[in-house]
Design an enzyme around this catalytic site. Structure first.
Site, short mmCIF file in Angstrom:
data_model
loop_
_atom_site.label_atom_id
_atom_site.label_comp_id
_atom_site.label_asym_id
_atom_site.label_seq_id
_atom_site.Cartn_x
_atom_site.Cartn_y
_atom_site.Cartn_z
N ASP A 125 42.43 32.52 42.65
CA ASP A 125 41.55 33.40 43.43
C ASP A 125 42.05 33.63 44.86
OD1 ASP A 125 39.79 33.25 41.18
OD2 ASP A 125 39.02 31.36 41.96
N GLU A 287 33.78 41.36 38.73
CA GLU A 287 33.59 40.38 39.79
C GLU A 287 34.70 40.53 40.82
OE1 GLU A 287 33.63 36.94 37.27
OE2 GLU A 287 35.81 36.74 37.34
#
Length: 593
Positions: A125, A287
């Site tokens: 991420d 997302e």
């Protein structure tokens, strides 16, 4: 690429062998009649790999120019035809013509390129920001402490950890102490506003918590910190990021899709309820929202498709912050379409602009052993963004992730200083049990708890850097003590799966824990004299265990130390290794390599 099938195996083998022996006419005939150039062997080697071994420049030019084969395609060991050509040129300068041809075709030399992933091992991420000529990146840390590593780079390729967003162990113990492995800090974002660095992240709690998803914000005048005590917002969602508009108003985005809410300038207050501005391109698990304003458009980037194979990066744009947003006609702008490729699961990216106006994106990816075991967790890739004439961003020209690409700054030689190991531990590092010396020794005092206990504080860990690596530790017991339990090395995923390679006072052993029990064990009699040297050699799923320079055991199929090794909870991290004490003794370690 595709692995050949039983129906195409004979043609594939004949074509590969012909390429390897330089039989250009045979290869051309096979391509004309039956061989598919997308077919590769069990190791992911393409026909072009074999042609480089054969050494026929005529055949190589035919495959590249007429058959559109890629010199930078990597096999499952991350070796490209360009790599093979460079090795051959190094061994025999008279064979440099193939390497030189690839340099002409690719537009960069094998010395002025980088390889993906740029950050290997657990670097999930990524989020990035540039300030001046310096780039800063953050990655998820889950339940590990210190929390949310902050890395610095001058060239986008070489990264050095310079600090962490959360270093207060008491605060970490309060918020992470009872969490299951794989929860904790997810998908952080780093931004810069009026001389101050802001980091936000989801604090993912256990499912029985009053708020299972909360958003954390902290800030500092210095990129490395120290950062303020985090503020927690009880807002449901994951993957927050902060966007500042031209009028100075600040917003936080969270999933699902891209939901936006206004926040105070310091990020400590939520000023509006989350409002959906774009749900995404695919409708599946949207997302990781990020906003960018460029040339009068708001560009909204999302990660979609789930975090496994099929993960993707998509984008939409609008003239108005609140929408409506128009889907990019080229979506997804990044995904891995090739099921056999070495780099998979590409998504969750954030763009950054260089001082000279170019654009790049960092994004996550995964690599798998045997196409199944994601031992290293999610890693960080880098690719360049180009903009179409109608104003849409394309990542690596929609070719999927690159394996070799030109250095963003070929003239820069960023030197990473030699630093102490980046030790981490689940939930907190308590100085009552752990001491790290400037000289390189680490000292661990046992707290009487085994590694399957969330309360265990007597272990230190490092990130496994690649599928193949070797590590060795020297261990010694404090003077005058007798070993009361066991201590040694651990190969660790979380409290549910790990391997212990250790000693008791009269045995050396290796044992594997899966789910709720130790499932296999080997041991031999050995009187511990207060000092020992442990080493583990990792090659894919195989582990070799050495004690005092003697190979004791070889274990194959060690599949538990990865996300796919057990279905339980939120297993989103990666393989770790380190040292532990189970008992009440004090032991010291020094890592040799």
């Amino acid at each position: 690429m595709n692995l050949y099938t039983s129906k195409t195996e004979a043609a594939a083998r004949k074509t590969f062998n012909a390429a390897k022996t330089g039989e250009t006419a045979v290869v051309m005939e096979m391509i004309d009649r039956s061989f598919n150039t997308e077919d590769c062997d069990e190791e992911g080697n393409s026909l072009l790999h074999y042609a480089v071994e054969g050494g026929s420049l005529e055949l190589i030019k035919y495959l590249v120019e007429q058959c559109a084969m890629d010199p930078t395609w990597a096999n499952l060991h991350m070796v490209t035809p360009y790599d093979l050509a460079a090795v051959l040129a190094g061994q025999d300068p008279s064979k440099a013509e193939i390497r030189d041809y690839f340099q002409q075709v690719c537009g960069f030399s094998d010395q002025e390129c980088y390889r993906n992933p740029v950050c290997r091992g657990m670097h999930a991420d990524p989020s990035i920001v540039r300030v001046g000529e310096d780039y800063y990146m953050v990655n998820s840390s889950f339940v590990y402490f210190p929390c949310i590593p902050i890395s610095h780079s001058k060239d986008l390729v070489h990264w050095e950890v310079i600090g962490h967003a959360v270093t207060d162990r008491k605060w970490a113990e309060e918020h992470l102490g009872g969490l299951e492995g794989g929860r904790g800090f997810w998908a952080p974002d780093i931004s810069y506003h009026k001389g101050r660095f802001y980091i936000c992240a989801t604090l993912r709690n256990n499912d029985d918590a009053p708020y299972i998803q909360t958003q954390m914000v902290t800030s500092s005048d210095h990129p490395e910190g120290p950062y303020e005590t985090p503020v927690i917002h009880n807002v449901l969602g994951i993957d927050p990021s902060i966007f500042t508009d031209d009028d100075g108003k600040r917003y936080m985005l969270i999933n699902r899709g891209a939901r936006i809410m206004e926040i105070s300038e310091d990020g400590k207050e939520i000023l509006s309820q989350p409002s959906m501005i774009w749900y995404g391109y695919s409708g599946h698990a949207p997302e990781g929202p990020h906003l960018l304003k460029k040339d009068g458009y708001y560009y909204c980037f999302l990660a979609e498709g789930g975090t496994g194979k099929g993960h993707m990066i998509t984008v939409a744009r609008s003239k108005n912050l609140m929408g409506p947003y128009e889907n990019c006609p080229y979506n997804p702008i990044m995904t891995q379409k090739d099921a056999i490729a070495a780099i998979q699961c590409c998504g969750h990216g954030k763009p950054v602009q260089t001082p000279d106006g170019r654009w790049f994106m960092v994004y996550l990816c995964s690599r798998f052993l045997e196409g199944e075991w994601g031992m290293l967790g999610r890693e960080t890739c880098l690719d360049e963004i180009t903009w179409t004439s109608d104003g849409w961003p394309l990542l690596n020209r929609r070719k999927g992730p690159s394996y070799m690409a030109p250095l963003p700054y070929p003239a820069k030689k960023q030197e990473i200083k030699e630093k102490a190991p980046a030790w981490t531990s689940p939930r907190t590092i308590d100085p009552e049990y752990i001491t790290v010396s400037p000289e390189g020794w680490v000292q661990v005092k046992g707290d009487g708890k085994d590694l399957c206990c969330r309360e265990c504080r007597s272990l230190l860990l490092l990130c496994q850097p690649d599928f193949s690596f070797f590590t060795e530790f020297e261990m010694e017991l404090a003077d005058g003590e007798t070993l009361t339990s066991d201590a040694g090395l651990t190969l660790y995923y979380d409290e549910n799966t790990y391997v212990k390679f250790g000693v008791t006072k009269d045995q050396v052993f290796v044992t594997e824990y899966v789910d709720d029990k130790y499932v296999r064990r080997e041991s031999m009699a050995s009187k511990f004299e207060g000092k020992a040297v442990f080493a583990v050699e990792t090659n894919g799923l195989e582990r070799k265990f050495y004690y005092n320079n003697q190979l004791l055991w070889t274990w194959d199929r060690v599949t538990s130390i990865c996300s796919e090794g057990l279905v339980k909870g939120k297993r989103f991290t990666g393989a770790m290794y380190g040292v532990y004490v189970n008992g009440s003794n004090i032991l010291r370690w020094r890592q040799h390599c």
